[in-house]
Enzyme design. Sequence first.
Site, short mmCIF file in Angstrom:
data_model
loop_
_atom_site.label_atom_id
_atom_site.label_comp_id
_atom_site.label_asym_id
_atom_site.label_seq_id
_atom_site.Cartn_x
_atom_site.Cartn_y
_atom_site.Cartn_z
CG LEU A 33 31.84 27.21 19.54
CD1 LEU A 33 30.93 26.07 19.12
CD2 LEU A 33 33.14 27.17 18.78
CG HIS A 37 33.45 29.28 16.01
ND1 HIS A 37 33.56 30.28 16.95
CD2 HIS A 37 34.72 28.86 15.77
CE1 HIS A 37 34.84 30.44 17.28
NE2 HIS A 37 35.56 29.60 16.57
N GLY A 149 37.68 29.31 8.64
CA GLY A 149 37.30 30.69 8.39
C GLY A 149 38.39 31.44 7.62
CE LYS A 151 39.44 36.02 13.24
NZ LYS A 151 40.34 36.52 14.26
CB SER A 187 38.05 37.24 16.98
OG SER A 187 39.08 36.74 17.82
#
Length: 284
Positions: A33, A37, A149, A151, A187
């Site tokens: 994480l 997160h 997310g 992303k 990430s």
Amino acid sequence: MNIVSSISDLRSEVARARGAGRRIAFAPTMGNLHAGHLRLIEVARQRAECVIASIYVNPLQFGPTEDFSAYPRTPEQDLQALAGAGTDAVFMPTTDEIYPRGMAAQTCVEVPGLSNVLCGAFRPGHFRGVTTVVNRLFNLVQPDVAVFGKKDYQQLLLIRLMVADLGLPIEIVGVDTVREPDGLAMSSRNNYLRPEERTLAPRLYAVLCDLRDEIRRLRRIPDKAEATGMERLQRMGLRAEHVSIVRQQDLAPATPQDRQLAVLAAAWLGRTRLIDNVEVAIDG
Ligand code: PAF
């Protein structure tokens, strides 16, 4: 914070929360994480009285040559971070618990079409693995709300479509990407980057921002914008897989009539595959 690994313990946890009249928000993760997160947990906490996270590196969403074995696993740190962020319970299942009859025998959920374009075209079976595990986790946790997310833009839309198609009573909340100070989207895979790759990595976002700014300035999509984006990434030392200007609602290629757009890209740096995206609205 309760840590559970069996479905029966998870169900007791869920029943306890329900019995106390608490709504459940769910944040599925693959662990390792980072601040992105933790932002999901923060948003989950705003949405419900009980927050359940899961940590499970789902083998079904990795291709045979992908990084399933290398994927970073840091359970102690993750549990500490989740507890610090105010998570009520964490589900950390084994693969036997998730796929009791084996992965090959698992009933799968696949959103047709969108699963096989953009990132799905380069990662066959990936999104089928994602929607299958997320559907299974949803059935186990039975949350009111689930957070994902932005992303993973395509993943987020696929989950929204799956939830709509299957009639699941779950509100899906998209959470803005959290970035490093130099713009690189957070990430777990950033851990793979070697120091010289790490200095190049923020260029992916920079190229997307330039495209966004150009679209805003011209109030239309510039000619050959995707090809130019790819060339710029290549020149900067990234191996671009795709740069795609799509419409937000269905990720279909944008036409001159579309106003709500997103620019999605994937590029390799050494053995690391980076993805990122920006949204852009053409007003008027
Ligand atoms: O985004 C991820 O981390 C994964 O794809 C998810 C949603 C936890 C499913 O394994």
